[in-house]
Design an enzyme around this catalytic site. Structure first.
Site, PDB file in Angstrom:
ATOM      1  CD  GLU A   2      -1.879   3.857   7.985  1.00 12.32           C
ATOM      2  OE1 GLU A   2      -1.634   4.288   9.130  1.00 12.32           O
ATOM      3  OE2 GLU A   2      -2.024   4.585   6.989  1.00 12.32           O
ATOM      4  CG  ASN A  18      -5.513   3.260   8.483  1.00  7.66           C
ATOM      5  OD1 ASN A  18      -5.716   2.298   7.749  1.00  7.66           O
ATOM      6  ND2 ASN A  18      -5.038   4.409   8.038  1.00  7.66           N
ATOM      7  CE1 TYR A  59      -0.201   2.989  13.483  1.00  9.87           C
ATOM      8  CE2 TYR A  59      -2.257   3.765  12.538  1.00  9.87           C
ATOM      9  CZ  TYR A  59      -0.940   3.364  12.388  1.00  9.87           C
ATOM     10  OH  TYR A  59      -0.376   3.323  11.136  1.00  9.87           O
ATOM     11  CD  GLU A  90      -4.799   7.469   9.593  1.00  5.80           C
ATOM     12  OE1 GLU A  90      -4.345   8.529  10.048  1.00  5.80           O
ATOM     13  OE2 GLU A  90      -4.302   6.370   9.844  1.00  5.80           O
ATOM     14  CG  HIS A 132      -1.353   8.955   3.337  1.00  8.76           C
ATOM     15  ND1 HIS A 132      -1.478   7.597   3.579  1.00  8.76           N
ATOM     16  CD2 HIS A 132      -0.965   9.495   4.507  1.00  8.76           C
ATOM     17  CE1 HIS A 132      -1.161   7.347   4.836  1.00  8.76           C
ATOM     18  NE2 HIS A 132      -0.836   8.491   5.427  1.00  8.76           N
ATOM     19  NE  ARG A 167      -3.326   2.496   2.472  1.00  7.31           N
ATOM     20  CZ  ARG A 167      -3.339   3.296   3.521  1.00  7.31           C
ATOM     21  NH1 ARG A 167      -2.971   2.858   4.713  1.00  7.31           N
ATOM     22  NH2 ARG A 167      -3.760   4.535   3.405  1.00  7.31           N
TER      23      ARG A 167
HETATM   24  O1  IFM Z   1       2.350   7.763   9.853  1.00  8.41           O
HETATM   25  C1  IFM Z   1       0.977   7.734  10.037  1.00  8.41           C
HETATM   26  C2  IFM Z   1       0.259   7.518   8.722  1.00  8.41           C
HETATM   27  O2  IFM Z   1       0.595   8.482   7.783  1.00  8.41           O
HETATM   28  C3  IFM Z   1      -1.231   7.557   8.931  1.00  8.41           C
HETATM   29  N1  IFM Z   1      -1.629   6.667   9.969  1.00  8.41           N
HETATM   30  C4  IFM Z   1      -0.920   6.716  11.220  1.00  8.41           C
HETATM   31  C5  IFM Z   1       0.577   6.630  10.977  1.00  8.41           C
HETATM   32  C6  IFM Z   1       1.337   6.703  12.309  1.00  8.41           C
HETATM   33  O3  IFM Z   1       1.066   7.896  12.951  1.00  8.41           O
END
Ligand code: IFM
Length: 451
Positions: A358, A286, A288, A164, A119, A77
């Site tokens: 992600e 995505n 985290y 995002e 992006h 990606r």
């Molecule tokens: O680096 C970023 C990415 O560009 C978008 N998602 C989160 C990642 C980590 O912060």
């Protein structure tokens, strides 16, 4: 516990983004983006870092694809730089050629190209005309999508018009700690609607160009109330509506999550929602870390400092009781399972197949010694998240792939180069790439040899 088995056609991938890796910002006709402008403003990015060179991927893409081939990923990606390809409404042939070469290189290595169209690197010329606050930009975005789709649609397997959009809205337009650095608070809402409309128009333009495998990459996380009190529960609900459903509901249900938001949006909202909800082939999450949220108190203004505008009904709180990455993010693998589950609960049969587009972690890895970078914490992060994902799939979720963020270390936006998310270490002075232990571990996972 043995490492779980994933379906044979599960797509193992890694992800990156143009401004974070390419460099070559003034080469072959690339025009400035909002991030070039933002980085040039003193104090915006840690250490004064910029993406001007980044990992020099624009020149070293062959070496990078070689690393991906040896890693064994089935998909890569990457994002296409809008200001490189169509800076001012006119196609920059040299810019588009770069992606043609990259896509060919990937295909020759047996790796499915997965392209993001936006992006975060809005062409500066479009930002000067109002950027995502204006309706005009949506037409430009659709034209750009058509151009890219027509050129690359025969080889790109997955498409994500947006990455995002919540981060662009919140950090770029509401709070100002990302480009274009606007501090509009709730006045940033037009950027929501225009990104959504741009997404819908781009999906249609890609389809018209014959592209398949069209989705989105959107950040999501479970929102936990800070306590069981009514005020905290209500605050968490408001936050959840904004960060999780403000974009997902219009796309997957054709309506805003609450009527107050719909009426705050510009333009013919009902007609736009029909475009925005053009069916997708997949939805990319995505993930985290979860968010812990309580009702805001008078202390929050001081704690959050300049970051949060006053008057918000909620305030994020630090998550305790979990390990944290060197970036300070809580490591909560089950949050990924919870995120997948909350999508299944909310959308049921209307939910298309999912990808995890992600997930990853930043640790301040040591410099390589004898060609080795030990990063056990990063291995533990991906191991834990993949186990949680396998559990979600065992519970019935239709998840088609996982993209580790990121392939190589890269430019982490306002945090510059200090944060390292890569499976491959980059020495920014020499541009030497060194696969970390996590790269070797992920290679074993992909080959079905993980323990
Ligand atoms: O680096 C970023 C990415 O560009 C978008 N998602 C989160 C990642 C980590 O912060």
């Amino acid at each position: 516990m043995p490492f779980p088995e994933f379906p044979p056609d599960f797509r193992w991938g890694v992800a990156s983004a143009a401004y974070q890796v390419e460099g070559a910002v003034a080469e072959d006709g690339r025009a400035p983006s909002v991030w070039d402008t933002f980085c040039a403003e003193p104090g915006r990015v840690r250490g004064g870092d910029t993406g001007a060179v980044a990992t020099d991927h624009y020149h070293r893409y062959r070496e990078d694809v070689g690393l991906l081939r040896d890693l064994g990923v089935g998909a890569y990606r990457f994002s296409i730089s809008w200001p490189r390809v169509m800076p001012d409404g006119v196609v920059n042939a040299k810019g588009l050629d770069f992606y043609d070469r990259l896509v060919d290189e990937l295909c020759a290595a047996g790796i499915a190209p997965a392209a993001t169209l936006f992006h975060w690197d809005t062409p500066q010329a479009l930002e000067d005309a109002g950027g995502w606050l204006t309706r005009d930009i949506t037409g430009h975005f659709a034209d750009y999508a058509a151009v890219v789709g027509e050129r690359l649609g025969d080889r790109v397997r997955l498409w994500m018009p947006l990455n995002e959009p919540m981060v662009v809205t919140m950090f770029g337009y509401a709070l100002g700690n990302h480009a274009p650095g606007k501090t509009l608070g709730f006045e940033a809402l037009p950027a929501v609607h225009h990104q959504l409309l741009g997404h819908g128009l781009a999906v249609q333009a890609l389809r018209a160009a014959g592209c398949t495998g069209i989705g989105i990459a959107s950040n999501h996380a479970p929102v936990w109330p800070a306590s069981e009190s009514e005020v905290d529960t209500e605050a968490a609900r408001s936050y959840d509506t904004l960060v999780n459903w403000l974009f997902a509901d219009p796309i997957l249900r054709g309506r805003y999550p609450v009527e107050e938001l719909a009426v705050a949006m510009p333009g013919p909202v009902v007609a736009d929602l029909a475009v925005i909800s053009t069916p997708l082939d997949f939805y990319g999450i995505n993930y985290y870390q979860p968010a812990l949220v309580g009702a805001s108190t008078s202390d929050d203004a001081e704690v959050a400092g300049a970051l949060l505008p006053p008057g918000l009904p909620f305030a994020p709180r630090p998550i305790t009781g979990y390990p944290t990455t060197d970036f300070g993010w809580a490591v909560v693998p089950d949050g990924l399972r919870q995120t997948v589950q909350m999508f299944r609960d909310r959308y049921g049969d209307a939910l298309p197949p999912l990808y995890i587009t992600e997930s990853g972690c930043s640790y301040h890895d040591p410099d390589p010694v004898d060609g080795r970078v030990p990063d056990a914490d990063r291995i533990a992060y991906h191991d834990g998240h993949l186990r949680a994902l396998a559990q979600a799939m065992a519970e019935g979720a239709d998840v088609r792939g996982y993209f580790a963020w990121s392939a190589t270390d890269n430019f982490e936006w306002a945090e510059g180069y200090r944060e390292r998310f890569g499976l491959v270490h980059v020495d920014y002075a020499s541009q030497v790439r060194t696969p970390k232990d996590s790269y070797h571990w992920y290679r074993d996972v992909i080959a079905g040899r993980a323990v």
